[in-house]
Design a protein around this motif. Structure first.
Motif, PDB file in Angstrom:
ATOM      1  N   PRO A 129       5.018  24.285  62.601  1.00 57.92           N
ATOM      2  CA  PRO A 129       3.580  24.015  62.478  1.00 57.92           C
ATOM      3  C   PRO A 129       2.759  24.969  63.340  1.00 57.92           C
ATOM      4  CG  PRO A 129       4.823  21.992  62.858  1.00 57.92           C
ATOM      5  CD  PRO A 129       5.772  23.121  63.086  1.00 57.92           C
ATOM      6  N   ASP A 130       1.634  25.377  62.800  1.00 57.55           N
ATOM      7  CA  ASP A 130       0.709  26.255  63.516  1.00 57.55           C
ATOM      8  C   ASP A 130      -0.691  25.687  63.362  1.00 57.55           C
ATOM      9  OD1 ASP A 130      -1.311  28.533  63.707  1.00 57.55           O
ATOM     10  OD2 ASP A 130       0.503  29.572  64.361  1.00 57.55           O
ATOM     11  N   PRO A 131      -1.380  25.370  64.465  1.00 55.33           N
ATOM     12  CA  PRO A 131      -2.688  24.723  64.367  1.00 55.33           C
ATOM     13  C   PRO A 131      -3.741  25.559  63.660  1.00 55.33           C
ATOM     14  CG  PRO A 131      -2.231  25.403  66.628  1.00 55.33           C
ATOM     15  CD  PRO A 131      -0.963  25.577  65.859  1.00 55.33           C
ATOM     16  N   GLU A 132      -3.592  26.880  63.655  1.00 56.08           N
ATOM     17  CA  GLU A 132      -4.590  27.746  63.036  1.00 56.08           C
ATOM     18  C   GLU A 132      -4.211  28.124  61.603  1.00 56.08           C
ATOM     19  OE1 GLU A 132      -5.209  31.105  65.546  1.00 56.08           O
ATOM     20  OE2 GLU A 132      -6.004  29.910  67.212  1.00 56.08           O
ATOM     21  N   ARG A 133      -2.934  28.467  61.377  1.00 54.10           N
ATOM     22  CA  ARG A 133      -2.507  28.956  60.062  1.00 54.10           C
ATOM     23  C   ARG A 133      -1.834  27.885  59.205  1.00 54.10           C
ATOM     24  NH1 ARG A 133       1.015  34.056  61.731  1.00 54.10           N
ATOM     25  NH2 ARG A 133       1.565  32.613  63.411  1.00 54.10           N
ATOM     26  N   GLY A 134      -1.637  26.721  59.757  1.00 51.71           N
ATOM     27  CA  GLY A 134      -0.923  25.672  59.030  1.00 51.71           C
ATOM     28  C   GLY A 134       0.556  25.720  59.337  1.00 51.71           C
ATOM     29  N   VAL A 135       1.197  26.834  58.970  1.00 51.29           N
ATOM     30  CA  VAL A 135       2.599  27.056  59.336  1.00 51.29           C
ATOM     31  C   VAL A 135       2.770  28.487  59.820  1.00 51.29           C
ATOM     32  CG1 VAL A 135       3.512  25.341  57.713  1.00 51.29           C
ATOM     33  CG2 VAL A 135       3.305  27.733  57.003  1.00 51.29           C
ATOM     34  N   SER A 136       3.732  28.668  60.685  1.00 48.38           N
ATOM     35  CA  SER A 136       4.114  30.002  61.152  1.00 48.38           C
ATOM     36  C   SER A 136       5.536  30.250  60.689  1.00 48.38           C
ATOM     37  CB  SER A 136       4.035  30.062  62.678  1.00 48.38           C
ATOM     38  OG  SER A 136       4.457  31.326  63.153  1.00 48.38           O
ATOM     39  N   ARG A 137       5.721  31.266  59.854  1.00 48.52           N
ATOM     40  CA  ARG A 137       7.058  31.554  59.327  1.00 48.52           C
ATOM     41  C   ARG A 137       7.851  32.431  60.292  1.00 48.52           C
ATOM     42  NH1 ARG A 137       5.668  33.014  53.078  1.00 48.52           N
ATOM     43  NH2 ARG A 137       3.836  33.931  54.075  1.00 48.52           N
ATOM     44  N   HIS A 138       9.164  32.245  60.264  1.00 48.14           N
ATOM     45  CA  HIS A 138      10.071  32.992  61.140  1.00 48.14           C
ATOM     46  C   HIS A 138      11.035  33.765  60.238  1.00 48.14           C
ATOM     47  CE1 HIS A 138       8.459  30.728  64.515  1.00 48.14           C
ATOM     48  NE2 HIS A 138       8.537  29.673  63.728  1.00 48.14           N
ATOM     49  N   PRO A 139      10.651  34.972  59.840  1.00 50.75           N
ATOM     50  CA  PRO A 139      11.339  35.659  58.745  1.00 50.75           C
ATOM     51  C   PRO A 139      12.750  36.150  59.046  1.00 50.75           C
ATOM     52  CG  PRO A 139       9.576  37.030  59.634  1.00 50.75           C
ATOM     53  CD  PRO A 139       9.428  35.691  60.263  1.00 50.75           C
ATOM     54  N   THR A 140      13.190  36.105  60.307  1.00 50.92           N
ATOM     55  CA  THR A 140      14.588  36.457  60.567  1.00 50.92           C
ATOM     56  C   THR A 140      15.508  35.246  60.429  1.00 50.92           C
ATOM     57  OG1 THR A 140      14.166  36.224  62.943  1.00 50.92           O
ATOM     58  CG2 THR A 140      14.093  38.452  62.026  1.00 50.92           C
ATOM     59  N   PHE A 141      14.935  34.092  60.133  1.00 53.96           N
ATOM     60  CA  PHE A 141      15.721  32.880  59.912  1.00 53.96           C
ATOM     61  C   PHE A 141      15.490  32.423  58.480  1.00 53.96           C
ATOM     62  CE2 PHE A 141      15.466  33.158  64.416  1.00 53.96           C
ATOM     63  CZ  PHE A 141      16.654  32.616  64.874  1.00 53.96           C
ATOM     64  N   GLY A 142      16.473  32.662  57.624  1.00 50.62           N
ATOM     65  CA  GLY A 142      16.266  32.334  56.222  1.00 50.62           C
ATOM     66  C   GLY A 142      17.551  32.095  55.470  1.00 50.62           C
ATOM     67  N   LEU A 143      17.380  31.556  54.275  1.00 45.23           N
ATOM     68  CA  LEU A 143      18.445  31.381  53.297  1.00 45.23           C
ATOM     69  C   LEU A 143      18.213  32.407  52.202  1.00 45.23           C
ATOM     70  CD1 LEU A 143      20.803  29.593  52.111  1.00 45.23           C
ATOM     71  CD2 LEU A 143      18.993  28.309  50.927  1.00 45.23           C
ATOM     72  N   TRP A 144      19.233  33.253  51.942  1.00 43.98           N
ATOM     73  CA  TRP A 144      19.073  34.396  51.051  1.00 43.98           C
ATOM     74  C   TRP A 144      20.178  34.378  50.006  1.00 43.98           C
ATOM     75  CZ3 TRP A 144      14.904  37.277  52.925  1.00 43.98           C
ATOM     76  CH2 TRP A 144      14.573  37.067  54.268  1.00 43.98           C
ATOM     77  N   PRO A 145      19.851  34.313  48.720  1.00 41.22           N
ATOM     78  CA  PRO A 145      20.884  34.305  47.680  1.00 41.22           C
ATOM     79  C   PRO A 145      21.451  35.699  47.414  1.00 41.22           C
ATOM     80  CG  PRO A 145      18.715  34.194  46.673  1.00 41.22           C
ATOM     81  CD  PRO A 145      18.495  34.148  48.155  1.00 41.22           C
ATOM     82  N   VAL A 146      22.751  35.774  47.257  1.00 39.12           N
ATOM     83  CA  VAL A 146      23.408  37.040  46.942  1.00 39.12           C
ATOM     84  C   VAL A 146      22.878  37.620  45.629  1.00 39.12           C
ATOM     85  CG1 VAL A 146      25.647  38.049  46.302  1.00 39.12           C
ATOM     86  CG2 VAL A 146      25.473  36.543  48.294  1.00 39.12           C
ATOM     87  N   ALA A 147      22.465  36.741  44.722  1.00 43.04           N
ATOM     88  CA  ALA A 147      21.991  37.194  43.407  1.00 43.04           C
ATOM     89  C   ALA A 147      20.773  38.114  43.497  1.00 43.04           C
ATOM     90  CB  ALA A 147      21.665  35.982  42.533  1.00 43.04           C
ATOM     91  N   LEU A 148      20.052  38.087  44.621  1.00 41.36           N
ATOM     92  CA  LEU A 148      18.846  38.914  44.746  1.00 41.36           C
ATOM     93  C   LEU A 148      19.091  40.216  45.496  1.00 41.36           C
ATOM     94  CD1 LEU A 148      16.013  36.290  45.491  1.00 41.36           C
ATOM     95  CD2 LEU A 148      16.408  37.582  43.388  1.00 41.36           C
ATOM     96  N   ARG A 149      20.340  40.545  45.782  1.00 37.68           N
ATOM     97  CA  ARG A 149      20.574  41.702  46.644  1.00 37.68           C
ATOM     98  C   ARG A 149      20.161  43.031  45.994  1.00 37.68           C
ATOM     99  NH1 ARG A 149      26.288  44.001  46.658  1.00 37.68           N
ATOM    100  NH2 ARG A 149      27.277  43.236  44.765  1.00 37.68           N
ATOM    101  N   GLU A 150      20.349  43.183  44.688  1.00 38.75           N
ATOM    102  CA  GLU A 150      19.948  44.450  44.073  1.00 38.75           C
ATOM    103  C   GLU A 150      18.429  44.581  44.006  1.00 38.75           C
ATOM    104  OE1 GLU A 150      21.922  46.797  43.816  1.00 38.75           O
ATOM    105  OE2 GLU A 150      23.740  45.623  44.165  1.00 38.75           O
ATOM    106  N   ASP A 151      17.744  43.459  43.799  1.00 40.81           N
ATOM    107  CA  ASP A 151      16.285  43.473  43.836  1.00 40.81           C
ATOM    108  C   ASP A 151      15.801  43.886  45.225  1.00 40.81           C
ATOM    109  OD1 ASP A 151      13.709  42.015  42.272  1.00 40.81           O
ATOM    110  OD2 ASP A 151      13.576  42.010  44.448  1.00 40.81           O
ATOM    111  N   LEU A 152      16.448  43.338  46.262  1.00 38.48           N
ATOM    112  CA  LEU A 152      16.078  43.702  47.629  1.00 38.48           C
ATOM    113  C   LEU A 152      16.379  45.167  47.911  1.00 38.48           C
ATOM    114  CD1 LEU A 152      15.105  43.077  50.452  1.00 38.48           C
ATOM    115  CD2 LEU A 152      17.365  42.116  50.972  1.00 38.48           C
ATOM    116  N   ARG A 153      17.509  45.673  47.418  1.00 41.32           N
ATOM    117  CA  ARG A 153      17.856  47.073  47.630  1.00 41.32           C
ATOM    118  C   ARG A 153      16.780  47.997  47.031  1.00 41.32           C
ATOM    119  NH1 ARG A 153      22.877  47.907  48.627  1.00 41.32           N
ATOM    120  NH2 ARG A 153      23.546  46.334  47.111  1.00 41.32           N
ATOM    121  N   LEU A 154      16.348  47.681  45.818  1.00 42.72           N
ATOM    122  CA  LEU A 154      15.311  48.486  45.173  1.00 42.72           C
ATOM    123  C   LEU A 154      14.005  48.443  45.957  1.00 42.72           C
ATOM    124  CD1 LEU A 154      15.911  47.640  41.393  1.00 42.72           C
ATOM    125  CD2 LEU A 154      16.263  49.858  42.518  1.00 42.72           C
ATOM    126  N   ALA A 155      13.666  47.260  46.466  1.00 48.46           N
ATOM    127  CA  ALA A 155      12.433  47.120  47.239  1.00 48.46           C
ATOM    128  C   ALA A 155      12.493  47.965  48.510  1.00 48.46           C
ATOM    129  CB  ALA A 155      12.188  45.652  47.574  1.00 48.46           C
TER     130      ALA A 155
END
Length: 206
Positions: A129-155
């Motif tokens: 929770p973040d009082p100003e933004r509603g939520v604060s995301r922590h992008p180094t902590f995530g669930l990542w599907p293997v199925a998206l790895r080629e999409d990520l590589r292209l990006a």
């Protein structure tokens, strides 16, 4: 689902004078050991994403995987390295944690999975929770599907570096964790942060 863990330690630690933040001592053992103790029970296996000479982590007995994208491309490059490793292991997804964040929740993976399920997706980022933004995301902590790895590589090959710019295009869920007396995703960036972390541990043991 077969889910593996990846600890992201590929940064350059400029504010700590360079080197590996995860190998700095905290309460008598490296920060990385604190991270590993929290992540290992939640997954089938753990790898370490780090660049340079892998032998400096040899005593951990972990696979050490380096970025396949040159030039310190940030956390997403570490995520891609983790997804490539997980694909080789026949896994469905990875959960990531940062090597400089010793207090993250011990239920990281279950909460990420539940958030993804509720949102009808297979990708989720930790948030608080973040009082100003509603939520604060922590992008180094995530669930990542293997199925998206080629999409990520292209990006990444196209120059994308900001985590949320990519995750937003795939409708990533926000997995909301409560704040404690301190931010559970507090990370150690400076010598002063290391002092704060020592204080947190002392108070927890009091």
């Amino acid at each position: 689902m077969k889910i593996l863990g990846v600890i992201l330690a590929g940064g350059q630690a400029r504010r700590m004078g360079g080197g590996d933040k995860g190998l700095l001592p905290l309460a008598g053992k490296p920060i990385l050991s604190h991270v590993l103790e929290r992540l290992e029970p939640q997954v089938e296996a753990v790898a370490l994403n780090a660049n340079g000479d892998a032998t400096r982590f040899a005593h951990y007995g972990l696979p050490v995987i380096s970025d396949s994208i040159d030039g310190f491309a940030g956390p997403l490059a570490g995520v891609l390295a983790g997804l490539d490793w997980a694909a080789e292991q026949g896994a469905d997804a990875i959960v990531t944690a940062a090597a400089d964040t010793p207090f993250f929740p011990c239920d990281l993976l279950p909460v990420l999975l539940l958030a993804a399920e509720l949102e009808g997706t297979n990708l989720a980022l930790a948030a608080t929770p973040d009082p100003e933004r509603g939520v604060s995301r922590h992008p180094t902590f995530g669930l990542w599907p293997v199925a998206l790895r080629e999409d990520l590589r292209l990006a990444l090959e196209g120059g994308l570096r900001k985590v949320v710019l990519w995750t937003d295009t795939h409708n990533a869920a926000d997995a909301l964790f409560p704040n404690w007396d301190f931010d559970p995703f507090f990370n150690i960036n400076t010598p002063e942060d290391l002092v704060v972390a020592e204080t947190i541990l002392r108070e927890a043991d009091a």
